[in-house]
Design a protein around this motif. Structure first.
Motif, PDB file in Angstrom:
ATOM      1  N   GLN A   1      26.154 -14.801  24.751  1.00  0.00           N
ATOM      2  CA  GLN A   1      27.321 -15.619  24.420  1.00  0.00           C
ATOM      3  C   GLN A   1      27.483 -15.758  22.897  1.00  0.00           C
ATOM      4  O   GLN A   1      28.593 -15.717  22.374  1.00  0.00           O
ATOM      5  N   PHE A   2      26.377 -15.913  22.213  1.00  0.00           N
ATOM      6  CA  PHE A   2      26.401 -16.048  20.754  1.00  0.00           C
ATOM      7  C   PHE A   2      27.032 -14.822  20.108  1.00  0.00           C
ATOM      8  O   PHE A   2      27.890 -14.933  19.217  1.00  0.00           O
ATOM      9  N   GLU A   3      26.590 -13.659  20.564  1.00  0.00           N
ATOM     10  CA  GLU A   3      27.104 -12.415  19.986  1.00  0.00           C
ATOM     11  C   GLU A   3      28.555 -12.169  20.408  1.00  0.00           C
ATOM     12  O   GLU A   3      29.376 -11.718  19.600  1.00  0.00           O
ATOM     13  N   ALA A   4      28.901 -12.451  21.665  1.00  0.00           N
ATOM     14  CA  ALA A   4      30.272 -12.220  22.142  1.00  0.00           C
ATOM     15  C   ALA A   4      31.269 -13.107  21.397  1.00  0.00           C
ATOM     16  O   ALA A   4      32.407 -12.695  21.131  1.00  0.00           O
ATOM     17  N   ALA A   5      30.845 -14.310  21.056  1.00  0.00           N
ATOM     18  CA  ALA A   5      31.724 -15.227  20.325  1.00  0.00           C
ATOM     19  C   ALA A   5      31.726 -14.949  18.830  1.00  0.00           C
ATOM     20  O   ALA A   5      32.441 -15.631  18.082  1.00  0.00           O
ATOM     21  N   GLN A   6      30.930 -13.961  18.403  1.00  0.00           N
ATOM     22  CA  GLN A   6      30.848 -13.566  16.991  1.00  0.00           C
ATOM     23  C   GLN A   6      30.485 -14.750  16.081  1.00  0.00           C
ATOM     24  O   GLN A   6      31.011 -14.921  14.984  1.00  0.00           O
ATOM     25  N   LEU A   7      29.547 -15.563  16.554  1.00  0.00           N
ATOM     26  CA  LEU A   7      29.076 -16.686  15.744  1.00  0.00           C
ATOM     27  C   LEU A   7      28.176 -16.230  14.602  1.00  0.00           C
ATOM     28  O   LEU A   7      27.862 -17.014  13.703  1.00  0.00           O
ATOM     29  N   GLY A   8      27.777 -14.958  14.648  1.00  0.00           N
ATOM     30  CA  GLY A   8      26.917 -14.422  13.601  1.00  0.00           C
ATOM     31  C   GLY A   8      27.562 -14.429  12.224  1.00  0.00           C
ATOM     32  O   GLY A   8      26.857 -14.335  11.218  1.00  0.00           O
ATOM     33  N   HIS A   9      28.901 -14.552  12.156  1.00  0.00           N
ATOM     34  CA  HIS A   9      29.548 -14.595  10.840  1.00  0.00           C
ATOM     35  C   HIS A   9      29.262 -15.928  10.136  1.00  0.00           C
ATOM     36  O   HIS A   9      29.390 -16.042   8.920  1.00  0.00           O
ATOM     37  N   ALA A  10      28.869 -16.960  10.897  1.00  0.00           N
ATOM     38  CA  ALA A  10      28.575 -18.275  10.326  1.00  0.00           C
ATOM     39  C   ALA A  10      27.083 -18.568  10.288  1.00  0.00           C
ATOM     40  O   ALA A  10      26.606 -19.290   9.415  1.00  0.00           O
ATOM     41  N   ILE A  11      26.350 -18.026  11.243  1.00  0.00           N
ATOM     42  CA  ILE A  11      24.889 -18.195  11.297  1.00  0.00           C
ATOM     43  C   ILE A  11      24.283 -16.829  11.569  1.00  0.00           C
ATOM     44  O   ILE A  11      24.496 -16.266  12.655  1.00  0.00           O
TER      45      ILE A  11
END
Length: 615
Positions: free
Chosen positions: A145-155
């Motif tokens: 879910q973290f990767e699908a939501a592309q939260l990696g741009h913030a964390i």
């Protein structure tokens, strides 16, 4: 299994379900050389990260834990997060930024200590001796879910642990790799126990044995310490609770609790910590801290005031407290023949409670130091003064230091006086105050007398264990007469004073008040700055003078250097050798570094000390 402080089941913790699951994961997946602190304030700004993890080889890691679901997050960038709440959209700090800010503050705090920075020339010269890092934990968001939501741009993905990486089935090695992948740097060796203690000393001032004000900069926390005054003041060896003591104080809960501890085991420090915790809870009723003698009450009040306690914590010696109640409620006090006024005041308070003239349940908690000096009927009185809603009682006890009541004082059970501490008592066996040599001397002297006493399962007689700190053997010196004895004591004290330490850390402990007066006059005549603390005097522990006290008044106190003069006057003929040995044991265990015993008249005590000197 990691050490978690406070324990996850502690009533002092108010954790979210996700924080509790993550804490359980740390407990199960990390080995016993990991130490984890939950929701503890650190640093000058008293930041309160969710978790701090320390490992002697890995370093120190700060973690923020969020129970957000993916649907909770509306928008996220490197600084802030917009989340949906019951009250609409709210903007909060990015959890990684929270952890980063706290980690940097910890790093800068520790770097002020020259013994915790790199001294080798090179890239890391002057940097923290141990690696440090920070990260975020999402307990309800999976990695997918973290990767699908592309939260990696913030964390960054290597700075986060997700829901499916902290389950019971997660491999311990994989979990640790994920945890320590959060470090940007990896350098330094394995921290020694002494350096781990220094880290704890800086992070958690509340567990210091010597509080001090080392981090008070001249112009406030936001300005640099240009003169390096903090560095200059830092001691080479810090004094701090060991992990057993810290676990005990952080896990103390409500109800009735008894801590049996040998002299120098940190009982007073633990009591002070508990008082501060209760003070911060802003309870509806005050907290009462009691002890037997006046000098210890003054010292306790100073200690708690230094730590920020306000008037919600009331510190009294027992008879002074009874006198206040007599005056406040206008109780009838008629002194009987052969009875002291303070004894009658105690009886008046007990009778006042029975007749309803003194209100019961006045305090949210009662904390008693040196409880072995209290009579059974006093405990019965004090239990009634605790609010049943909080029902908080903490009692510190060491039967070896019972110098006011003998075997009669010990012939009772806790339940008979209303104390319900079954299953909630702790024994502290390790003496941290004295050197091995001083403690061995003191215990060898008193052992024959202490071992003859009756043992009681509820009030155990505890043999002290050595903490391993080496030092000088106690000195025993025979002089020809009192004049020579005074001269020898004065010379010894002057050498200690010339050593550069504070005069207030030096004490002369006498058996009788008359000796206190003679020693004060004699030492003052030889140019030493001294003050006495007799029963009718004022004791100021902060004043930089050599303290001259009776042995009774020294209970609960400690000094770096101690003199016990005129030992030949003991044992006093009007009491028993056993009781006198207990009193001398108290005096012998007041010193942390240096101890001198002098005499000019012989007695069975001086003969025994001379034998011990040769051992």
């Amino acid at each position: 299994m990691a050490v978690i402080l406070p324990a996850l089941h502690s009533k002092n913790l108010n954790l979210t379900p996700g924080e509790r699951r993550f804490g359980t994961c740390l407990l199960r997946k990390l080995e016993d050389d990991y130490h984890c602190w939950i929701d503890e304030s650190v640093g000058p700004k008293q930041r309160c990260p969710d978790f701090i993890v320390l490992h002697p080889g890995r370093g120190i890691l700060v973690l923020e834990v969020k129970d957000w679901k993916l649907t909770t997050i509306r928008k996220m960038d490197a600084r802030t997060v917009e989340i949906h709440t019951d009250r609409g959209v709210k903007t909060v700090a990015n959890p990684l930024e929270q952890a980063r800010s706290c980690a940097i503050e910890i790093k800068e705090l520790l770097e002020r200590d020259p013994l915790l920075v790199q001294h080798e020339h090179g890239r890391y010269h002057g940097s923290l001796l141990l690696p440090w890092g920070f990260g975020a934990v999402f307990t309800n968001i999976t990695r997918k879910q973290f990767e699908a939501a592309q939260l990696g741009h913030a964390i960054p993905s290597d700075k986060v642990i997700c829901q499916d990486e902290m389950t019971e089935s997660t491999d311990a090695e994989a979990f640790q790799e994920r945890l320590w992948g959060m470090f940007t740097y990896s350098f330094g060796g394995v921290l020694s126990l002494a350096r781990i203690d220094r880290v704890r000393w800086h992070l958690f001032p509340e567990v210091r044995i010597q509080q001090g004000h080392l981090f008070d900069t001249p112009h406030g926390d936001n300005e640099a310490d240009a003169q390096q005054s903090i560095t200059k003041m830092l001691p080479d060896m810090v004094k701090i609770m060991d992990m057993q003591q810290e676990k005990l104080v952080r896990n103390l809960g409500d109800g009735h609790r008894i801590i049996h501890g040998v002299a120098g085991s940190g009982k007073t420090l633990i009591l002070a910590y508990r008082a501060m915790v209760l003070n911060q809870l802003r309870l509806a009723k005050p907290v009462l801290v009691l002890c037997y003698n006046k000098t210890l009450a003054v010292k306790l009040k100073q200690l708690l005031t230094e730590r920020g306690a306000d008037d919600r914590v009331q510190v009294r010696h027992f008879h002074g407290w009874c006198k206040e109640l007599c005056n406040l409620y206008q109780l009838d006090v008629s002194v009987q023949k052969d009875q002291k006024i303070w004894e009658q005041q105690v009886e008046a308070v007990i009778l006042g409670c029975e007749k309803g003239r003194v209100p019961l349940a006045q305090y949210a908690a009662v904390l008693i130091d040196e409880g072995h000096d209290f009579k059974p009927e006093w405990f019965k009185l004090l239990v009634q003064m605790i609010d049943p809603q909080t029902n908080s009682l903490l009692l510190m006890y060491d039967d070896a230091q019972n110098i006011y009541g003998g075997s009669k004082r010990r012939a009772f059970t806790w339940s008979s006086v209303g104390i319900k501490a079954a299953g909630r008592s702790t024994i502290l066996k390790v003496n941290y105050r004295n050197t091995v040599e001083a403690l061995d001397f003191a215990y060898q002297f008193a052992a024959a007398y202490l071992d003859q006493t009756d043992k009681n399962e509820e009030i155990p007689l505890i043999h002290p264990e050595f903490c391993g700190r080496k030092g000088a053997r106690p000195e025993v010196q025979r002089l020809t007469n009192s004049k020579q004895e005074l001269a020898h004591v004065a010379g010894w004290l002057k050498k200690r004073a010339e050593g550069g330490g504070p005069l207030r850390q030096i004490a002369v402990l006498c058996r009788f008040n008359a000796q206190v007066t003679r020693m004060r006059q004699g030492l003052a005549g030889k140019g030493l700055a001294v003050e006495s603390a007799q029963s009718n005097g004022q004791f100021n522990p902060a004043k930089d003078t050599i303290k001259i006290l009776t042995m009774h008044a020294s209970k609960g106190l400690e000094f770096s250097s101690v003199v016990i003069p005129d030992l030949g006057c003991m044992p006093y003929a009007k009491t028993t050798p056993e009781e006198e040995a207990r009193l001398l044991y108290v005096a012998l265990t007041r010193s942390t570094e240096n101890l001198l015993v002098t005499y000019h008249n012989e007695s069975i005590f001086t003969q025994q000390c001379e034998k011990l000197k040769l051992m």
